[in-house]
Motif scaffolding. Structure first.
Motif, PDB file in Angstrom:
ATOM      1  N   VAL A  64       0.857  -1.252   0.097  1.00 53.24           N
ATOM      2  CA  VAL A  64       0.046   0.132  -0.065  1.00 53.24           C
ATOM      3  C   VAL A  64       0.881   1.140  -0.002  1.00 53.24           C
ATOM      4  O   VAL A  64       1.657   1.353   0.866  1.00 53.24           O
ATOM      5  CB  VAL A  64      -0.907  -0.014   1.126  1.00 53.24           C
ATOM      6  N   PRO A  65       0.722   2.179  -1.067  1.00 57.25           N
ATOM      7  CA  PRO A  65      -0.250   2.130  -2.042  1.00 57.25           C
ATOM      8  C   PRO A  65       0.122   1.540  -3.137  1.00 57.25           C
ATOM      9  O   PRO A  65      -0.759   1.464  -4.196  1.00 57.25           O
ATOM     10  CB  PRO A  65      -0.638   3.593  -2.207  1.00 57.25           C
ATOM     11  N   LEU A  66       1.153   0.940  -3.577  1.00 52.00           N
ATOM     12  CA  LEU A  66       1.609   0.471  -4.775  1.00 52.00           C
ATOM     13  C   LEU A  66       0.697  -0.545  -5.375  1.00 52.00           C
ATOM     14  O   LEU A  66       0.413  -0.555  -6.579  1.00 52.00           O
ATOM     15  CB  LEU A  66       2.826  -0.342  -4.672  1.00 52.00           C
ATOM     16  N   HIS A  67       0.021  -1.380  -4.525  1.00 45.89           N
ATOM     17  CA  HIS A  67      -1.046  -2.203  -5.165  1.00 45.89           C
ATOM     18  C   HIS A  67      -2.450  -1.935  -5.313  1.00 45.89           C
ATOM     19  O   HIS A  67      -3.226  -2.618  -5.171  1.00 45.89           O
ATOM     20  CB  HIS A  67      -0.785  -3.750  -4.439  1.00 45.89           C
ATOM     21  N   ASP A  68      -2.291  -0.890  -4.876  1.00 45.25           N
ATOM     22  CA  ASP A  68      -4.123  -0.251  -4.672  1.00 45.25           C
ATOM     23  C   ASP A  68      -4.859  -0.676  -5.739  1.00 45.25           C
ATOM     24  O   ASP A  68      -5.970  -1.031  -5.536  1.00 45.25           O
ATOM     25  CB  ASP A  68      -4.116   1.386  -4.448  1.00 45.25           C
ATOM     26  N   ALA A  69      -4.390  -0.413  -7.167  1.00 49.09           N
ATOM     27  CA  ALA A  69      -5.259  -0.736  -8.217  1.00 49.09           C
ATOM     28  C   ALA A  69      -5.508  -2.164  -8.264  1.00 49.09           C
ATOM     29  O   ALA A  69      -6.664  -2.679  -8.572  1.00 49.09           O
ATOM     30  CB  ALA A  69      -4.385  -0.246  -9.462  1.00 49.09           C
ATOM     31  N   GLN A  70      -4.692  -2.936  -7.863  1.00 54.36           N
ATOM     32  CA  GLN A  70      -4.936  -4.572  -8.275  1.00 54.36           C
ATOM     33  C   GLN A  70      -5.859  -4.956  -7.076  1.00 54.36           C
ATOM     34  O   GLN A  70      -6.684  -5.591  -7.282  1.00 54.36           O
ATOM     35  CB  GLN A  70      -3.636  -5.364  -8.054  1.00 54.36           C
ATOM     36  N   TYR A  71      -5.634  -4.308  -5.753  1.00 55.10           N
ATOM     37  CA  TYR A  71      -6.620  -4.540  -4.762  1.00 55.10           C
ATOM     38  C   TYR A  71      -7.959  -4.122  -4.938  1.00 55.10           C
ATOM     39  O   TYR A  71      -8.911  -5.041  -4.717  1.00 55.10           O
ATOM     40  CB  TYR A  71      -5.754  -4.006  -3.408  1.00 55.10           C
ATOM     41  N   GLU A  72      -8.117  -3.073  -5.416  1.00 54.93           N
ATOM     42  CA  GLU A  72      -9.565  -2.486  -5.772  1.00 54.93           C
ATOM     43  C   GLU A  72     -10.190  -3.423  -6.816  1.00 54.93           C
ATOM     44  O   GLU A  72     -11.433  -3.566  -6.740  1.00 54.93           O
ATOM     45  CB  GLU A  72      -9.425  -1.109  -6.064  1.00 54.93           C
ATOM     46  N   ALA A  73      -9.436  -3.721  -7.992  1.00 52.76           N
ATOM     47  CA  ALA A  73      -9.970  -4.400  -9.261  1.00 52.76           C
ATOM     48  C   ALA A  73     -10.350  -5.668  -8.670  1.00 52.76           C
ATOM     49  O   ALA A  73     -11.384  -6.035  -9.542  1.00 52.76           O
ATOM     50  CB  ALA A  73      -8.592  -4.323 -10.339  1.00 52.76           C
ATOM     51  N   ALA A  74      -9.774  -6.163  -7.849  1.00 57.11           N
ATOM     52  CA  ALA A  74     -10.247  -7.582  -7.220  1.00 57.11           C
ATOM     53  C   ALA A  74     -11.365  -7.559  -6.213  1.00 57.11           C
ATOM     54  O   ALA A  74     -11.804  -8.737  -5.819  1.00 57.11           O
ATOM     55  CB  ALA A  74      -9.068  -8.474  -6.585  1.00 57.11           C
ATOM     56  N   GLY A  75     -11.670  -6.505  -5.939  1.00 55.34           N
ATOM     57  CA  GLY A  75     -12.828  -6.371  -4.873  1.00 55.34           C
ATOM     58  C   GLY A  75     -12.551  -5.460  -3.795  1.00 55.34           C
ATOM     59  O   GLY A  75     -13.651  -5.105  -2.884  1.00 55.34           O
ATOM     60  N   GLY A  76     -11.556  -5.036  -3.463  1.00 53.63           N
ATOM     61  CA  GLY A  76     -11.396  -4.131  -2.260  1.00 53.63           C
ATOM     62  C   GLY A  76     -11.487  -4.673  -0.982  1.00 53.63           C
ATOM     63  O   GLY A  76     -11.392  -5.850  -0.656  1.00 53.63           O
ATOM     64  N   ASP A  77     -12.031  -3.697  -0.325  1.00 59.83           N
ATOM     65  CA  ASP A  77     -12.440  -4.001   1.104  1.00 59.83           C
ATOM     66  C   ASP A  77     -13.610  -5.119   1.261  1.00 59.83           C
ATOM     67  O   ASP A  77     -13.716  -5.707   2.392  1.00 59.83           O
ATOM     68  CB  ASP A  77     -12.570  -2.669   1.946  1.00 59.83           C
ATOM     69  N   LYS A  78     -14.404  -5.286   0.310  1.00 56.75           N
ATOM     70  CA  LYS A  78     -15.454  -6.015   0.239  1.00 56.75           C
ATOM     71  C   LYS A  78     -15.089  -7.653   0.408  1.00 56.75           C
ATOM     72  O   LYS A  78     -15.541  -8.279   0.674  1.00 56.75           O
ATOM     73  CB  LYS A  78     -16.556  -5.758  -0.759  1.00 56.75           C
ATOM     74  N   ALA A  79     -14.047  -7.631  -0.423  1.00 54.73           N
ATOM     75  CA  ALA A  79     -13.407  -8.945  -0.564  1.00 54.73           C
ATOM     76  C   ALA A  79     -12.296  -9.342   0.186  1.00 54.73           C
ATOM     77  O   ALA A  79     -12.041 -10.620   0.304  1.00 54.73           O
ATOM     78  CB  ALA A  79     -12.842  -9.102  -2.250  1.00 54.73           C
ATOM     79  N   PHE A  80     -11.495  -8.313   0.758  1.00 54.17           N
ATOM     80  CA  PHE A  80     -10.224  -8.906   1.475  1.00 54.17           C
ATOM     81  C   PHE A  80     -10.289  -8.297   2.843  1.00 54.17           C
ATOM     82  O   PHE A  80     -10.989  -7.462   3.532  1.00 54.17           O
ATOM     83  CB  PHE A  80      -9.160  -8.048   0.693  1.00 54.17           C
ATOM     84  N   TYR A  81      -9.476  -9.286   3.497  1.00 53.34           N
ATOM     85  CA  TYR A  81      -9.235  -8.959   5.132  1.00 53.34           C
ATOM     86  C   TYR A  81      -7.834  -8.307   5.017  1.00 53.34           C
ATOM     87  O   TYR A  81      -6.885  -9.018   4.436  1.00 53.34           O
ATOM     88  CB  TYR A  81      -9.123 -10.041   6.000  1.00 53.34           C
TER      89      TYR A  81
END
Length: 331
Positions: free
Chosen positions: A88-105
């Protein structure tokens, strides 16, 4: 005749106690599928997490190496369990594209103050007083770092698909450097090996890197190379982030933090593992030191396992504390 009875009773008690302990482990019978990128230096961080999960009773499958985009999507859909190097923040785009806080812990900070940016050899920097990447707009300065004869500076850059790729391309456009700098992409480790060879031959070098990674233990900032500042902050997708550091320097990238990321539902179903992910912390200097050992030849799986076991032994009370706190979270 009573001794055998006493012995049998004691043995039964020991076995019962052992079974009760095994049954009390929160991860008993649960398989875990760790993922990381193809950067073998990430195995150190990943294995330390895996070893702690083993102590909680989890059954750990071998680490699978995938592209970061695949790692996030695999965790989001439940095919993989965790990634220990979620930047964070380097992978923010990949994180959000895959579902963000709704998908990840993603709780807690595993590794903090990870820096990145552009560097050139100190000899050239001192000779031509180069401190800012914007100076490479000057064709004479750019030509110093030209390794293929086309008149443009050759930047040893980022693998296609990595988070830094978009950042570098954003910078080159924002600072009007596309006409004077070539962003060379491919296998980063191979390209950096060539860059280091050029340095040893006394030739100017210009490259992107990050910490923790072994590069900064071979080409030491301040001694062998210097960081280049950027003229102003510019982030991909128009993101408004000031990358100026507390010391007033601006290297174009905000300090990054690495986190352990897992599937949100899985984490909710496994509170011990979730707690573990949130409390583990690894000093960046320890990662750099281990990465350098790999660069110096200790790079086999057996070597990395030995490094991990050595680190755990040297920090046993901390490691045991993580495991115990994680166990308590499952009660």
């Amino acid at each position: 005749m009573r001794k055998p009875i006493i012995l049998a009773t004691a043995l039964t008690a020991i076995l019962s106690s052992s079974l009760a302990y095994a049954e009390s482990l929160p991860g008993k019978g649960i398989k875990i599928n760790p993922v990381q990128s193809t950067i073998s230096e990430e195995t150190f961080q990943t294995l330390i997490v895996s070893k702690a999960l083993e102590k909680l009773g989890y059954d750990i499958n071998p680490i699978k190496e995938v592209d970061y985009n695949v790692a996030y999507s695999s965790i989001a859909n439940g095919d993989a369990t965790f990634l220990a190097v979620s930047w964070v923040p380097l992978h923010d785009a990949q994180y959000e594209a895959a579902g963000g806080d709704k998908a990840f812990y993603r709780q807690g900070d595993y590794v903090v103050n990870a820096a990145q940016g552009y560097l050139i050899d100190k000899k050239t920097a001192d000779k031509y007083n180069i401190t800012n990447i914007e100076q490479l707009k000057d064709p004479k300065i750019a030509k110093l770092f030209d390794s293929n004869g086309n008149g443009k500076a050759d930047l040893t850059g980022c693998n296609p698909g990595w988070g830094c790729e978009a950042a570098i391309n954003t910078h080159l456009k924002a600072y009007d450097l596309e006409k004077s700098i070539d962003h060379n992409q491919g296998n980063y480790a191979a390209m950096m090996a060539d860059t280091i060879t050029r340095y040893k031959e006394g030739k100017p070098i210009f490259y992107y890197t990050w910490t923790p990674y072994w590069i900064s233990d071979v080409l030491k900032p301040g001694r062998d190379v210097v960081w280049l500042e950027v003229p102003f902050s510019a982030m991909p997708n128009g993101e408004k982030t000031d990358t100026t550091l507390p010391n007033g320097k601006n290297y174009g990238f905000p300090p990054n933090t690495m986190h352990i990321v897992a599937n949100k539902k899985w984490a909710a179903d496994n509170p011990a593992a979730a707690k573990l992910f949130s409390i583990m912390k690894l000093p960046i200097a320890d990662v750099n030191a281990q990465n350098l050992r790999m660069h110096n030849g200790e790079a086999s799986q057996a070597d990395i396992e030995r490094h991990v076991n050595g680190w755990i032994k040297a920090h046993q009370s901390t490691f045991d504390g993580w495991v115990e706190e994680a166990k308590q979270a499952a009660k």
